[in-house]
Write a protein that holds these residues in place. Structure first.
Motif, PDB file in Angstrom:
ATOM      1  N   THR A   2       0.750  -1.185  -0.041  1.00  0.00           N
ATOM      2  CA  THR A   2       0.075  -0.058   0.055  1.00  0.00           C
ATOM      3  C   THR A   2       0.853   1.371  -0.077  1.00  0.00           C
ATOM      4  OG1 THR A   2      -1.724  -1.212   1.268  1.00  0.00           O
ATOM      5  CG2 THR A   2      -1.766   1.232   1.119  1.00  0.00           C
ATOM      6  N   SER A   4       0.924   4.737   0.906  1.00  0.00           N
ATOM      7  CA  SER A   4       0.227   5.767   2.006  1.00  0.00           C
ATOM      8  C   SER A   4       0.989   6.895   2.200  1.00  0.00           C
ATOM      9  CB  SER A   4       0.066   4.782   3.196  1.00  0.00           C
ATOM     10  OG  SER A   4      -0.357   5.752   4.270  1.00  0.00           O
ATOM     11  N   ARG A 683      -8.789   7.238  -0.007  1.00  0.00           N
ATOM     12  CA  ARG A 683      -8.857   5.700  -0.499  1.00  0.00           C
ATOM     13  C   ARG A 683      -7.765   5.207  -1.151  1.00  0.00           C
ATOM     14  NH1 ARG A 683     -13.089   3.416  -3.751  1.00  0.00           N
ATOM     15  NH2 ARG A 683     -14.317   5.405  -3.798  1.00  0.00           N
ATOM     16  N   GLY A 686      -4.253   4.460   0.167  1.00  0.00           N
ATOM     17  CA  GLY A 686      -4.429   3.510   0.852  1.00  0.00           C
ATOM     18  C   GLY A 686      -4.666   3.649   2.124  1.00  0.00           C
ATOM     19  N   ASP A 687      -5.516   4.606   2.726  1.00  0.00           N
ATOM     20  CA  ASP A 687      -5.889   5.031   4.033  1.00  0.00           C
ATOM     21  C   ASP A 687      -6.875   4.160   4.702  1.00  0.00           C
ATOM     22  OD1 ASP A 687      -4.103   7.202   3.907  1.00  0.00           O
ATOM     23  OD2 ASP A 687      -5.619   8.810   3.760  1.00  0.00           O
ATOM     24  N   THR A 688      -7.471   3.139   3.927  1.00  0.00           N
ATOM     25  CA  THR A 688      -8.245   2.210   4.249  1.00  0.00           C
ATOM     26  C   THR A 688      -7.477   0.657   4.200  1.00  0.00           C
ATOM     27  OG1 THR A 688     -10.312   1.123   3.753  1.00  0.00           O
ATOM     28  CG2 THR A 688      -9.073   1.995   1.871  1.00  0.00           C
ATOM     29  N   ASP A 689      -7.772  -0.220   5.120  1.00  0.00           N
ATOM     30  CA  ASP A 689      -7.072  -1.400   5.051  1.00  0.00           C
ATOM     31  C   ASP A 689      -7.996  -2.360   3.851  1.00  0.00           C
ATOM     32  OD1 ASP A 689      -5.662  -0.853   7.091  1.00  0.00           O
ATOM     33  OD2 ASP A 689      -7.346  -1.733   8.940  1.00  0.00           O
ATOM     34  N   ASN A 690      -8.874  -1.717   3.289  1.00  0.00           N
ATOM     35  CA  ASN A 690      -9.541  -2.556   2.034  1.00  0.00           C
ATOM     36  C   ASN A 690      -8.866  -2.065   0.808  1.00  0.00           C
ATOM     37  OD1 ASN A 690     -11.503  -3.705   0.230  1.00  0.00           O
ATOM     38  ND2 ASN A 690     -13.129  -3.215   1.611  1.00  0.00           N
ATOM     39  N   GLU A 691      -8.107  -3.326   0.436  1.00  0.00           N
ATOM     40  CA  GLU A 691      -7.249  -2.987  -0.902  1.00  0.00           C
ATOM     41  C   GLU A 691      -8.393  -2.809  -1.916  1.00  0.00           C
ATOM     42  OE1 GLU A 691      -4.077  -5.598  -1.308  1.00  0.00           O
ATOM     43  OE2 GLU A 691      -2.994  -4.956   0.576  1.00  0.00           O
ATOM     44  N   ARG A 694      -9.373   0.515  -2.265  1.00  0.00           N
ATOM     45  CA  ARG A 694      -8.141   1.344  -2.761  1.00  0.00           C
ATOM     46  C   ARG A 694      -7.821   1.174  -4.440  1.00  0.00           C
ATOM     47  NH1 ARG A 694      -2.557  -1.390  -1.760  1.00  0.00           N
ATOM     48  NH2 ARG A 694      -3.351  -2.495  -3.698  1.00  0.00           N
TER      49      ARG A 694
END
Length: 799
Positions: A2, A4, A683, A686-691, A694
């Motif tokens: 990711t 970030s 998003r 990559g500020d979310t854990d959901n790739e 992203r």
């Protein structure tokens, strides 16, 4: 892995106007702004790749044939309004290629006619009639070559995607051969004749000119009221005229039949002052009782009303003005004077003789030669005529079948057709033009036309005949006159489709798809092309007519050197770049309307290029996933992109570049960048854990960017091609097809609610003194619940 913004080295980059955007330090577009100096490098690549060569398709529907206006090398600098039109014509060509057409985009140079002769006379301080013809023609060619090189270079700099390797010249032997072929064909059909008639004549240019080459201006002149003695009476009739120098040609005095002042004089005779000739007084309803005294003299020829009345009433004409603009022997003591001098002298004589009772200055609608700005005279001369009046109903029907862009300019053509009262005079008494291919028998004067397929110069070449077909004489005299320049220009559709050179090519390309031109030459180039195309082929020469407006200065005035408001376009291209100029031209005014040129507005157009570059630079910093599952926010922007694509395609199909230019600007600036990117940039980082989310954001960003570049490519070809090659591959964007509208749907109310919500949150934070990244407590409207995760992240909304 990711990427970030929290862990990766970053660079602060202004993008959206509300906040700074964090961009990875090594984007694919390394420069922080678009550099117009790169445009020359890109054009060199195009020249090497040869992507714009026409390959005719056997399926005629796939061929897109453009009949473009060959510019006239009239001098430096080139009019910026004309360059704007040429850039828009190029957009038509580029957009047609991206709609999967095979595009024939010719480039020509119009090198015939009066302007070059006048320029040559002034440059070398010579006179056409006093210079050997060969020498004068050589000087004209030299003058044209210099200016042509400048114009071709400017067209290339403008990013014109035409086939410069195959450029044509209307003064080439090949082109003039086609002009002569067309004349011979028309002669064979009995459509050309010779007649002695009153003609528009420019004494400065020394030639007959067509009605279409005349412009009118309100100019000051003198209205002179003279006493005409009534025969066998002590009465006098006061007659007002603006042409006292033509008194000697007066054949009649007219009054209105309802004018009570002159009822008793109708049927009597009056004596023309100075020349002491007797002429009748008659009644006619064409007389304007309110003008002057209500009694007018009819002379040969003060204006075309005189011509009409001479024909109607079968009056005998008297020629008082010769082809040098001087008074003839019938003028008596005024013979040999110029028209201006004769007018001044006779006014003085009339005043001294107490014949002129009133001399007043008035504004008079005066016909002028559009090239020399000299007042037109009407002189009886023998000329060649092409029949047109009998074909006007058919031409009008053909014109109705042509799709005009915009439709309103069809009326210019109809108005012109309605104004025509004579056939088209096609001969001129000049040198630098296509020669009329005729020799006359020296004994019986029978005209002889040669076989077509060769370029003839009858004034110089020996006759290609052994003996006269009528009397058997073996000596011939060559015609010295040339054709009107529109006789050359009007067959450009036949030349570019190779009418006499390649039957197969002609079959696949004629009639042409579109005629591109300005509205100022509808009554000339468009009309004469329609006339000649019909007479020679039985069809209209083009299916569409793209009619551009005219460039004006910032105050809406015509741009002329004499007014001091003329702008040299070359420094503008140097200062701001071609794409900047092109985008300004496309977005300045709707198709067909006049547009105003100012440096401030051209400079202002550059803000959009900066916005495009910044957006592409931001998006280019992310990899482009291949397969993703889209979120509702992603589907929303793709739905709006679909609407944009549909609107742009309508504009391109209508050849109206104003539509895509303004729609894309609005979409990129006020929807994509201001709202969607702000919603998903976290998003995308990559500020979310959901790739998956992203990757969906990154995919969507690239998909929208690709579409924007494709939709903009015809308008700003340099910067879009540069970005495309950097982000999406080595091949040019100009071989790609336009994007198709995606199938996602979203209601306009949802979009408006989303925009209103974002704006309100930004305003609330500003009013409360909060930074954009500070948290805020706000309720999200129910319509926007599908977009809640992105809105929470965007605005830092707390429960």
């Amino acid at each position: 892995m990711t990427v970030s913004s929290l862990t990766h080295p970053i660079a602060k980059y202004p993008l959206l106007g509300f906040d700074d955007v964090d961009i990875p330090a090594v984007p694919k577009l390394e420069a922080t702004s678009w550099n117009p100096a790169l445009e020359e490098e890109i054009r060199k690549i195009w020249e090497t790749e040869k992507n714009f060569v026409f390959q005719p398709a056997t399926d005629k529907k796939r061929n897109f044939v453009m009949d473009t206006p060959p510019p006239y090398p009239s001098g430096k600098p080139w009019h910026p309004g004309a360059l704007t039109q040429y850039s828009q014509i190029d957009m038509v060509a580029r957009s047609a290629r991206m709609r999967n057409f095979n595009v024939l985009y010719p480039v020509g140079i119009d090198r015939n006619g009066l302007p070059v002769e006048i320029a040559t006379e002034r440059k070398y301080r010579i006179q056409l009639r006093k210079t050997p013809r060969d020498e004068f023609i050589a000087l004209c060619k030299h003058a044209l070559d210099d200016i042509e090189a400048y114009m071709i270079e400017l067209l290339k700099r403008l990013g014109i995607s035409a086939e410069f390797e195959n450029k044509y010249r209307t003064d080439s032997e090949e082109y003039r051969t086609l002009t002569q072929w067309s004349f011979i064909e028309l002669w064979k059909k009995g459509l050309v004749y010779i007649a002695n008639r009153p003609n528009n004549y420019c004494t400065d240019c020394g030639t007959t000119i067509a009605d279409a080459e005349i412009e009118y201006e309100e100019l000051p002149t003198y209205l002179v009221t003279n006493k005409f003695k009534v025969k066998d009476s002590n009465e006098e009739l006061l007659v007002a005229t603006t042409r006292p120098e033509l008194l000697e040609t007066c054949q009649l005095v007219l009054v209105h039949p309802d004018d009570d002042r002159y009822q008793k004089l109708i049927g009597k005779s009056v004596i023309v002052p100075v020349f002491e000739r007797e002429v009748p007084v008659s009644a006619h309803r064409s007389v304007d009782m309110a003008f002057g005294t209500g009694a007018v003299m009819i002379c040969s020829y003060g204006d075309y009303n005189d011509v009409k009345l001479f024909r109607e009433l079968k009056l005998r004409e008297i020629a008082a003005i010769d082809i040098d603009g001087k008074m003839t022997s019938v003028a008596g003591k005024y013979a040999g004077m110029t028209i201006k001098d004769a007018r001044s002298q006779i006014i003085q004589d009339l005043q001294e003789a107490k014949i002129a009772v009133r001399v007043e200055q008035i504004q008079h609608r005066t016909p002028l030669c559009e090239r020399s700005h000299t007042a037109i005279e009407i002189i009886p001369m023998e000329e060649f005529y092409l029949k047109q009046l009998e074909f006007l109903p058919k031409l009008r029907k053909l014109a109705k079948g042509i799709v005009f862009h915009p439709d309103m300019h069809r009326q210019i053509l109809f108005n012109w057709m309605d104004s025509l009262t004579t056939d088209y005079p096609i001969s001129r008494r000049r040198y630098y033009a296509t020669e009329i291919p005729i020799w006359y028998c020296a004994k019986c004067n029978e005209p002889h036309l040669p076989k077509s397929g060769k370029y003839y110069r009858p004034w110089k070449d020996p006759a290609p005949f052994k003996k006269c077909i009528k009397c058997g004489n073996s000596k011939f005299v060559g015609e010295t006159r040339t054709f009107d320049t529109w006789m050359d220009s009007s067959i450009s559709p036949l030349y570019i489709t190779k009418r006499t050179k390649n039957a197969r090519f002609y079959r696949f390309t004629y009639p042409t798809t579109v005629r591109n031109q300005g509205k100022d030459i509808v009554r000339t180039w468009l009309y004469y092309s329609l006339l000649r195309g019909y007479l020679l082929t039985g069809r209209a020469p083009f299916k569409h007519a793209w009619i551009g407006g005219l460039g004006q200065d910032a105050q809406g005035r015509a741009m002329r050197k004499s007014l001091g408001n003329f702008v040299d376009p070359e420094p503008l291209l140097q200062r701001y770049g071609t794409d900047n100029f092109r985008f300004w031209g496309a977005s300045e005014a709707n198709l067909g309307y006049d547009f105003r040129l100012s440096e401030d507005r051209i400079a202002g157009a550059g803000k959009f290029l900066t916005k495009l570059w910044n957006t592409a630079r931001f998006i280019g910093s992310f990899p482009e996933p291949e397969s993703v599952t889209l979120t509702d926010a992603d589907k929303w922007i793709l739905a709006e992109l679909g609407k944009l694509t549909t609107e742009c395609m309508r504009g391109y199909e209508d050849f109206n570049m104003f539509v895509p230019a303004t729609k894309i600007r609005e979409f990129l600036w006020n929807m994509f960048a201001a709202h969607y990117i702000e919603m998903v940039k976290g998003r995308a980082y990559g500020d979310t854990d959901n790739e998956k989310d992203r990757d969906a954001a990154r995919y969507t960003l690239h998909r929208v960017m690709r579409s924007i570049l494709l939709l903009l490519a015809p308008i700003i070809p340099h910067v879009t091609d540069y970005i495309w090659r950097k982000l999406y591959g080595q091949s040019t964007i100009h071989l790609e097809q336009f994007p198709r509208a995606v199938g996602y749907k979203v209601s306009a109310s949802v979009t408006q609610t989303l925009i209103d919500f974002n704006v309100q949150v930004w305003k609330t934070k500003k009013d409360k003194g909060l930074a954009l990244k500070e948290p805020i407590q706000v309720e999200v409207p129910r319509k926007l619940k599908p977009y809640l995760p992105d809105l929470v992240r965007m605005h830092h909304i707390t429960a």
